[in-house]
Design an enzyme around this catalytic site. Structure first.
Site, PDB file in Angstrom:
ATOM      1  N   ASP A 298       3.975   3.033   6.959  1.00 51.33           N
ATOM      2  CA  ASP A 298       3.215   2.849   8.199  1.00 51.33           C
ATOM      3  C   ASP A 298       4.043   2.256   9.331  1.00 51.33           C
ATOM      4  O   ASP A 298       5.084   1.637   9.116  1.00 51.33           O
ATOM      5  CB  ASP A 298       2.030   1.907   7.943  1.00 51.33           C
ATOM      6  CG  ASP A 298       2.485   0.458   7.788  1.00 51.33           C
ATOM      7  OD1 ASP A 298       3.296   0.188   6.871  1.00 51.33           O
ATOM      8  OD2 ASP A 298       2.064  -0.394   8.590  1.00 51.33           O
TER       9      ASP A 298
ATOM     10  N   GLU B 131       7.876   2.596  -5.747  1.00 48.39           N
ATOM     11  CA  GLU B 131       7.880   2.024  -4.394  1.00 48.39           C
ATOM     12  C   GLU B 131       8.111   3.131  -3.368  1.00 48.39           C
ATOM     13  O   GLU B 131       8.662   4.182  -3.684  1.00 48.39           O
ATOM     14  CB  GLU B 131       8.995   0.986  -4.395  1.00 48.39           C
ATOM     15  CG  GLU B 131       9.120  -0.051  -3.360  1.00 48.39           C
ATOM     16  CD  GLU B 131       7.957  -0.575  -2.563  1.00 48.39           C
ATOM     17  OE1 GLU B 131       7.041   0.192  -2.194  1.00 48.39           O
ATOM     18  OE2 GLU B 131       7.999  -1.754  -2.224  1.00 48.39           O
ATOM     19  N   ASP B 132       7.692   2.884  -2.145  1.00 48.38           N
ATOM     20  CA  ASP B 132       7.916   3.861  -1.084  1.00 48.38           C
ATOM     21  C   ASP B 132       9.357   3.840  -0.582  1.00 48.38           C
ATOM     22  O   ASP B 132       9.987   4.880  -0.420  1.00 48.38           O
ATOM     23  CB  ASP B 132       6.929   3.655   0.085  1.00 48.38           C
ATOM     24  CG  ASP B 132       6.853   2.201   0.561  1.00 48.38           C
ATOM     25  OD1 ASP B 132       7.619   1.347   0.070  1.00 48.38           O
ATOM     26  OD2 ASP B 132       6.015   1.919   1.431  1.00 48.38           O
TER      27      ASP B 132
ATOM     28  N   PHE C  59      13.637   3.841  11.414  1.00 46.53           N
ATOM     29  CA  PHE C  59      12.301   3.435  10.998  1.00 46.53           C
ATOM     30  C   PHE C  59      11.451   4.685  10.771  1.00 46.53           C
ATOM     31  O   PHE C  59      11.243   5.486  11.681  1.00 46.53           O
ATOM     32  CB  PHE C  59      11.655   2.519  12.037  1.00 46.53           C
ATOM     33  CG  PHE C  59      10.438   1.851  11.489  1.00 46.53           C
ATOM     34  CD1 PHE C  59      10.552   0.710  10.711  1.00 46.53           C
ATOM     35  CD2 PHE C  59       9.173   2.378  11.708  1.00 46.53           C
ATOM     36  CE1 PHE C  59       9.434   0.102  10.167  1.00 46.53           C
ATOM     37  CE2 PHE C  59       8.046   1.773  11.170  1.00 46.53           C
ATOM     38  CZ  PHE C  59       8.172   0.635  10.397  1.00 46.53           C
ATOM     39  N   VAL C  60      10.979   4.843   9.549  1.00 45.45           N
ATOM     40  CA  VAL C  60      10.251   6.064   9.191  1.00 45.45           C
ATOM     41  C   VAL C  60       8.793   5.785   8.840  1.00 45.45           C
ATOM     42  O   VAL C  60       8.440   4.671   8.463  1.00 45.45           O
ATOM     43  CB  VAL C  60      10.936   6.800   8.019  1.00 45.45           C
ATOM     44  CG1 VAL C  60      12.278   7.365   8.436  1.00 45.45           C
ATOM     45  CG2 VAL C  60      11.100   5.884   6.803  1.00 45.45           C
TER      46      VAL C  60
ATOM     47  N   ARG D 202       0.224   6.407   7.694  1.00 44.89           N
ATOM     48  CA  ARG D 202       0.431   6.451   6.234  1.00 44.89           C
ATOM     49  C   ARG D 202       0.045   7.817   5.667  1.00 44.89           C
ATOM     50  O   ARG D 202       0.589   8.263   4.663  1.00 44.89           O
ATOM     51  CB  ARG D 202      -0.426   5.392   5.533  1.00 44.89           C
ATOM     52  CG  ARG D 202       0.031   3.967   5.728  1.00 44.89           C
ATOM     53  CD  ARG D 202      -0.677   3.052   4.737  1.00 44.89           C
ATOM     54  NE  ARG D 202      -0.616   1.652   5.116  1.00 44.89           N
ATOM     55  CZ  ARG D 202       0.404   0.836   4.851  1.00 44.89           C
ATOM     56  NH1 ARG D 202       1.456   1.285   4.204  1.00 44.89           N
ATOM     57  NH2 ARG D 202       0.376  -0.416   5.227  1.00 44.89           N
TER      58      ARG D 202
ATOM     59  N   ASP E 242      14.616  -1.206   1.346  1.00 46.18           N
ATOM     60  CA  ASP E 242      15.257  -1.463   2.633  1.00 46.18           C
ATOM     61  C   ASP E 242      16.282  -2.586   2.425  1.00 46.18           C
ATOM     62  O   ASP E 242      17.369  -2.333   1.919  1.00 46.18           O
ATOM     63  CB  ASP E 242      14.139  -1.823   3.619  1.00 46.18           C
ATOM     64  CG  ASP E 242      14.596  -1.961   5.059  1.00 46.18           C
ATOM     65  OD1 ASP E 242      15.538  -1.262   5.445  1.00 46.18           O
ATOM     66  OD2 ASP E 242      13.995  -2.757   5.792  1.00 46.18           O
TER      67      ASP E 242
ATOM     68  N   LYS F 281       0.823  -1.188   0.000  1.00 47.47           N
ATOM     69  CA  LYS F 281       0.000   0.000   0.000  1.00 47.47           C
ATOM     70  C   LYS F 281       0.865   1.248   0.000  1.00 47.47           C
ATOM     71  O   LYS F 281       0.450   2.323  -0.435  1.00 47.47           O
ATOM     72  CB  LYS F 281      -0.859   0.037   1.282  1.00 47.47           C
ATOM     73  CG  LYS F 281      -1.741  -1.166   1.446  1.00 47.47           C
ATOM     74  CD  LYS F 281      -2.425  -1.135   2.826  1.00 47.47           C
ATOM     75  CE  LYS F 281      -3.213  -2.401   3.038  1.00 47.47           C
ATOM     76  NZ  LYS F 281      -3.600  -2.583   4.434  1.00 47.47           N
ATOM     77  N   GLY F 282       2.080   1.102   0.511  1.00 48.88           N
ATOM     78  CA  GLY F 282       2.935   2.257   0.763  1.00 48.88           C
ATOM     79  C   GLY F 282       3.266   3.115  -0.442  1.00 48.88           C
ATOM     80  O   GLY F 282       3.453   4.319  -0.325  1.00 48.88           O
TER      81      GLY F 282
ATOM     82  N   LYS G 228      17.290   3.142   1.935  1.00 47.53           N
ATOM     83  CA  LYS G 228      18.179   2.966   3.099  1.00 47.53           C
ATOM     84  C   LYS G 228      19.318   2.060   2.660  1.00 47.53           C
ATOM     85  O   LYS G 228      19.283   0.854   2.899  1.00 47.53           O
ATOM     86  CB  LYS G 228      17.425   2.247   4.221  1.00 47.53           C
ATOM     87  CG  LYS G 228      16.422   3.041   4.998  1.00 47.53           C
ATOM     88  CD  LYS G 228      15.950   2.158   6.168  1.00 47.53           C
ATOM     89  CE  LYS G 228      14.614   2.569   6.687  1.00 47.53           C
ATOM     90  NZ  LYS G 228      14.070   1.572   7.644  1.00 47.53           N
TER      91      LYS G 228
END
Ligand code: IMP
Ligand code: MG
Length: 180
Positions: free
Chosen positions: A162, A102-103, A155-156, A168, A106, A46-47, A134
């Site tokens: 989220d 993509e958000d 962690f953001v 979000r 990682d 969903k991000g 990251k």
């Protein structure tokens, strides 16, 4: 029994203005790259949705959009690398210029799986655009073609990202701080 109260605060890491400015620049760069050819955005649910919408508005080339949802099995905080397609694309991508939106990248495990999966469907081209990266956390090599911001290993939340399905909708990127 008394309940222990834990509250969270969100500290701004990247402001709404900074994000909007950067997305404008990315839109220009991406539009120039495709030289008027139509691009098919694959937004990762969903991000990725918030970033996809803002980016799409900044593209001056013909745009179509589809959505895909993948989940990675893990222990909750770490992905295991085993990825499952939860919602597949509605349309075929064969012969299209596909840009995955993509958000955050990682460990790179989810994207690495997703890109291999999409590549097997024979798009004309396949590129990756992420709002955040990251790089310190990378486990699997992934070629990122467009990055909004490189961030440290924190962690953001916000702008689609989220913390247990919260935050979000924040219009900025923030870091969650817990005060017991
Ligand atoms: P990976 O690259 O396979 O490790 O997983 C990336 C996914 O983990 C992202 O699409 C996010 O859903 C989630 N994720 C990674 N880092 C963060 C973060 O800092 N905040 C919120 N979600 C994150
Ligand atoms: Mg994601």
């Amino acid at each position: 029994m008394e309940e222990e109260s834990v509250s969270e605060r969100v500290r701004v890491l990247i402001s709404e203005e900074e994000i909007e400015k950067r997305i404008c620049e990315m839109g220009k760069e991406i539009s120039e790259f495709y030289q008027g050819e139509p691009v098919h955005l694959v937004s990762v649910l969903k991000g990725g949705v918030f970033f996809t919408c803002e980016l799409a508005k900044r593209l001056s080339i013909p745009v179509s959009i589809d959505f895909m949802s993948v989940s990675s099995y893990g222990d909750g905080t770490k992905s295991s690398g085993v990825v499952k397609v939860v919602k597949d694309l509605d349309e075929a991508i064969e012969g299209k210029h596909v840009l995955v939106v993509e958000d955050i990248v990682d460990s790179g495990r989810t994207l690495s799986y997703l890109l291999d999966n999409l590549k097997s469907r024979k798009p004309q081209s396949l590129r990756l655009c992420t709002l955040l990266d990251k790089p310190e956390r990378r486990v699997t090599d992934v070629q990122v073609d467009y990055t909004g911001f490189e961030i440290p290993d924190k962690f953001v939340v916000g702008y689609g990202l989220d913390y247990m399905q919260h935050y979000r909708n924040l219009p900025y990127i923030g870091v969650v701080e817990l005060d017991a």
